[in-house]
Design a protein around this motif. Structure first.
Motif, PDB file in Angstrom:
ATOM      1  N   ASP A 608       0.818  -1.212   0.000  1.00  0.00           N
ATOM      2  CA  ASP A 608       0.000   0.000   0.000  1.00  0.00           C
ATOM      3  C   ASP A 608       0.851   1.260   0.000  1.00  0.00           C
ATOM      4  O   ASP A 608       0.489   2.268  -0.629  1.00  0.00           O
ATOM      5  N   ASN A 612       0.549   4.075  -3.041  1.00  0.00           N
ATOM      6  CA  ASN A 612       0.117   5.452  -2.768  1.00  0.00           C
ATOM      7  C   ASN A 612       1.274   6.444  -2.840  1.00  0.00           C
ATOM      8  O   ASN A 612       1.129   7.601  -2.408  1.00  0.00           O
ATOM      9  N   TYR A 614       4.044   6.721  -1.204  1.00  0.00           N
ATOM     10  CA  TYR A 614       4.540   7.239   0.073  1.00  0.00           C
ATOM     11  C   TYR A 614       6.000   6.834   0.367  1.00  0.00           C
ATOM     12  O   TYR A 614       6.633   7.409   1.247  1.00  0.00           O
TER      13      TYR A 614
END
Length: 843
Positions: A608, A612, A614
């Motif tokens: 994830d 995203n 990050y």
């Protein structure tokens, strides 16, 4: 009737009435090269005959009842006791009871008298008015004298085929008398082999009886010696002894510095020594002028009839006396002796008497210096000397748990010297055993390990600290133990208990004795004398060649050649003809992060954070106060295209890899920031699964750490190359410590999630808890203007425990619950307390 055996005392057994014959028997041991005698003591009858009947042999002899003798005054001449039935020569058992008019006191005497050799071997002597056995001076000669002169001092002598009594001293005055009260004499049975020996006895009342005594072989005595090659000078060698409770060791013929000597002190025992009465000879150490000897003495002072004891080591090589223990007259506890370590030692107190022990011309003397009672005297009343060894059987010890303190093993006989120590340990972790053999030098405070077999292992392994005061097993399987010296005593400590904090380790058994110094190559005979006085001989070959260090990092197994030149072989573990020191360390890794496995719905981790956008392109550990880079590590960066979707090979996050020292894993040698894929594979910034470090090719511990998970490390140092795969996802991979990883099922494991504070522990409730990190991340978010606790902060956050890019304090999938359930389900949190702390298992 009674049975007496040499060195075994007297035993009684009632036989049926009306014959009123008392007998006794004891099974005892005969050495293969020894000779013992069985004598029968007869009570309750005035006339009897003995016959030995075993193996078809019949031995008949003189049975003589000795009636009450004539009164014998001081200097009253020799009183005939027995002519042994007018015998011409033989071996006899003699049992006498004596009485003196001095307070009408009695004494008893039992001995083997050999009229062929004119010798008396005393079995037991109990002095007048005493109820315990005491010594007689001159045992083994033709004349024995009581060491005590209380009430009367007697001499018993054999001359020709007759036995005589003489009164040597009559403290009650010259008119006091002593005489034989009663006694009996008969021939003894000579025993040279094991077997059952039977005798018949018939009394004057026509009573008959049969008894048997079993003579057994000596206890099994196992001696283990190891041929040794060494360049050390001196080297030390020991002998392992099993199968006996107590033993003595004599090294003979190999070194003039140690000459065997086992001497009971008899010559000057019992002589009164007045103040300034000259020096009384204590021992000449069997005529030896070199060597080390252990001496025990008991002294008597007429000042209120008190005793003192002395135990010491006499070093004839350096002409010094080392005091082991001294207890002054009438004192219950040991005290110091001035002069310890010199040729003369003096009693620290003058109470009752002050004396000196003096080593002069390789002989030990006693001198009487002060007598507070005036004209009183002191005596040497008992003592012995023997070659300096200390056999000590170590009993099974107490259970020792992890952090259970230090367990005392032995004080090494309280002797400062070089000791051979042989121990066996046991742990309840699968009931595994370990063995330890070492030379322990209490002079230098060092332990030199000869051999260490770890728990459940059949080959020798290393111990860290060899040659220092503390040695620790490198292997921590089943238990990691430390053996160390403190104040000349040996202790055990449990450093690691992989089976859990309730595991125990203890000494199973062991023995220790003084090690033998070896200065030259040769064969060194050793004789072990067991507690039943039987002996066994062995020998050890010493070649003065040993391991060394040629100061070349590219060689291993350095040893001295025949000329003591230090030589080694090339350090080339991977056999490529290149020194490992000149090669880099490479290996492969796999690991799972629990946070990224949560709610993954499959076998692999979620990505994830990557999806995203990050994950930073520069490693995050250089900017964290909790992580430190070593060597060439730190500042690693990647191209953004490495963070694109690559299926099972997609990136999950950055991790930190550490190389740690093989002998001291607290030392970090080199670090590297690398990337973790969904399938658990680890790649470097060049997308290679083979991680290469600048450090030289050798064994290392390997550790993996993550910014909000607890780190993990290999249990043991590993030999690493490009084909080595360290799979931390496999539950069977040994890791340092206890429960270092969380069991994810299906034989997989992962790093513990929940370290939001970024330290070395996971805390749900209490100070510095990790829940607060999620709380303050949410509350202090720049976009959470209304300070809402159920606000969701997006991004790359340490408080994001499940690594989905959302830091949630309150609401569905909140981070607090993940921390709570990890703490509650931790295997060692057996009481399910919410304030339990999960500790990172890194040294």
């Amino acid at each position: 009737m009674r049975i007496a055996t040499r060195g075994h005392g007297i035993w009684e057994l009632d036989v049926s009435q009306p014959c009123n014959i008392v007998t006794s028997l004891e099974e005892f041991t005969v050495c293969s090269s020894d000779k013992k005698y069985i004598g029968v003591e007869v009570d309750g009858t005035d006339d009897y005959n003995l016959s030995w009947t075993d193996n078809g042999a019949v031995v008949l002899g003189c049975s003589e009842i000795i009636g009450e003798g004539n009164n014998l005054t001081l200097d009253g001449g020799d009183q005939l006791i027995s002519n042994f039935c007018n015998g011409t020569g033989g071996i006899y058992y003699v049992d006498l009871e004596l009485i003196t008019s001095c307070y009408n006191t009695e004494a008893s005497f039992k001995a083997i008298v050999n009229t062929n050799t004119n010798t008396i071997n005393v079995l037991e002597y109990i002095h007048f008015a005493e109820d315990y056995s005491s010594d007689m001076i001159g045992e083994g000669t033709n004349s024995v004298t009581s060491s005590s002169s209380a009430y009367a001092q007697i001499e018993i002598g054999v001359s020709g085929t007759s036995l005589y009594l003489d009164a040597e001293n009559m403290p009650c005055g010259p008119t006091a008398i002593v005489r034989v009260q009663n006694g009996n004499i008969h021939p003894v049975r000579e025993v040279t082999t094991a077997g059952t020996y039977t005798f018949n006895i018939s009394s004057g009342a026509n009573c008959n009886g049969t008894e048997s005594i079993d003579i057994t072989n000596p206890n099994a005595l196992t001696i283990s010696t190891t041929d040794m090659t060494t360049c050390a000078n001196p080297a030390y060698t020991g002998v392992e002894v099993d199968g006996t409770a107590f033993y003595e060791i004599d090294w003979t013929g190999g070194n003039d510095n140690i000459n065997p000597c086992s001497e009971m002190l008899t010559e000057n025992i019992g002589n009164n020594l007045e103040v300034s009465g000259g020096n009384l000879l204590v021992s000449d150490f069997c005529g030896n002028t070199q060597g080390e000897y252990y001496v025990e003495l008991i002294l008597f002072s007429s000042c209120y009839s008190v005793e003192a004891s002395f135990k010491g080591k006499i070093d004839l090589n350096n002409d010094i006396i080392e005091v082991i223990e001294y207890i002054h007259f009438n004192e219950p506890t040991p005290s110091n002796m001035p002069g310890d370590g010199t040729a003369t030692v003096t009693s620290s107190s003058a109470a009752f008497a002050e004396f000196e022990l003096i080593l002069s011309n390789k002989q030990l003397y006693l001198n009487h210096t002060i007598q507070p009672c005036g004209t009183g005297y002191i005596q040497l009343i008992d003592g012995f000397t023997r070659s300096y060894t200390c056999p000590l059987i170590i009993p099974e010890g107490e259970n020792l748990t992890l952090d259970g303190g230090d367990l005392f093993i032995t004080e090494l006989c309280n002797l400062t010297d070089v000791h051979y120590v042989d121990l066996e340990f046991i742990t309840n972790c699968y009931n595994a055993e370990a063995s330890f053999k070492a030379i322990v030098n209490t002079n230098t405070g060092t332990i030199d390990v000869l051999e260490y077999m770890h728990f459940a292992e059949s080959t020798s392994s290393d111990m860290t600290g060899d040659g220092t005061a503390s040695v620790i097993s490198v292997n921590n399987a089943f238990a990691q133990i430390e053996v160390f010296l403190s104040d000349n005593s040996l202790y055990l400590d449990a450093e690691n208990m992989p089976c859990g904090p309730n595991s125990v380790v203890r000494v199973l058994n062991g023995n220790t004795h003084a090690a033998y110094p070896v200065n030259t190559t040769g064969t060194y005979p050793v004789t072990v004398i067991s507690d039943d006085r039987c002996s066994k001989e062995e020998e050890v070959n010493i070649n003065i060649l040993s391991a060394c260090d040629d100061n070349d990092a590219c060689t291993i197994g350095d040893v001295y050649d025949a000329d003591c030149n230090c030589m080694g072989t090339l350090l080339d573990t991977n056999n490529n003809d290149t020194c490992d020191v000149n090669e880099n360390t490479s290996f492969q890794l796999k690991v799972f992060l629990q946070g990224a496995l949560l709610n993954s719905g499959g076998d692999w981790m979620r990505d994830d954070l990557r999806a995203n956008n990050y994950i930073p392109t520069t490693e995050p550990y250089s900017t964290s106060t909790y992580f430190t880079h070593y060597g060439t590590g730190g500042g690693e960066t990647i191209n953004a295209n490495m963070l694109t979707d690559k299926g099972d090979s997609s990136i999950v996050d950055w991790i930190l890899v550490e190389l740690r020292d093989a002998n001291d894993p607290t030392i970090i040698i080199e670090t590297q920031s690398v990337l973790l894929q969904k399938d658990g594979a680890v790649i470097d910034i060049n997308e290679s699964k083979v991680l290469t470090f600048e450090s030289s090719y050798q064994d290392y511990h390997v550790a993996i750490r993550h910014r909000n998970h607890l780190g993990v490390m290999t249990a043991n140092p590993l030999t690493l190359d490009a084909n080595t795969l360290i799979d931390f996802t496999d539950i069977n991979t040994p890791t340092w410590g206890i429960n270092a990883c969380v069991n994810m099922g299906n034989n997989t494991q992962a790093l513990w999630a929940g370290n939001g504070v970024v330290d070395d522990r996971i805390i749900f409730q209490g100070g510095s808890n990790d829940v607060n990190m999620s709380f303050f991340t949410v509350l202090q978010a720049s976009t959470n203007t209304n300070l809402i606790p159920n606000f969701i902060e997006m991004g790359y956050q340490a408080g994001d425990i499940d690594m989905n890019g959302q830091c949630i304090f309150q609401g569905a999938n909140n981070e607090s619950n993940f921390i709570f359930f990890n703490v509650l389900s931790f295997p060692d949190n057996i009481n399910g307390v919410t304030n339990y702390i999960i500790q990172e298992q890194l040294p």
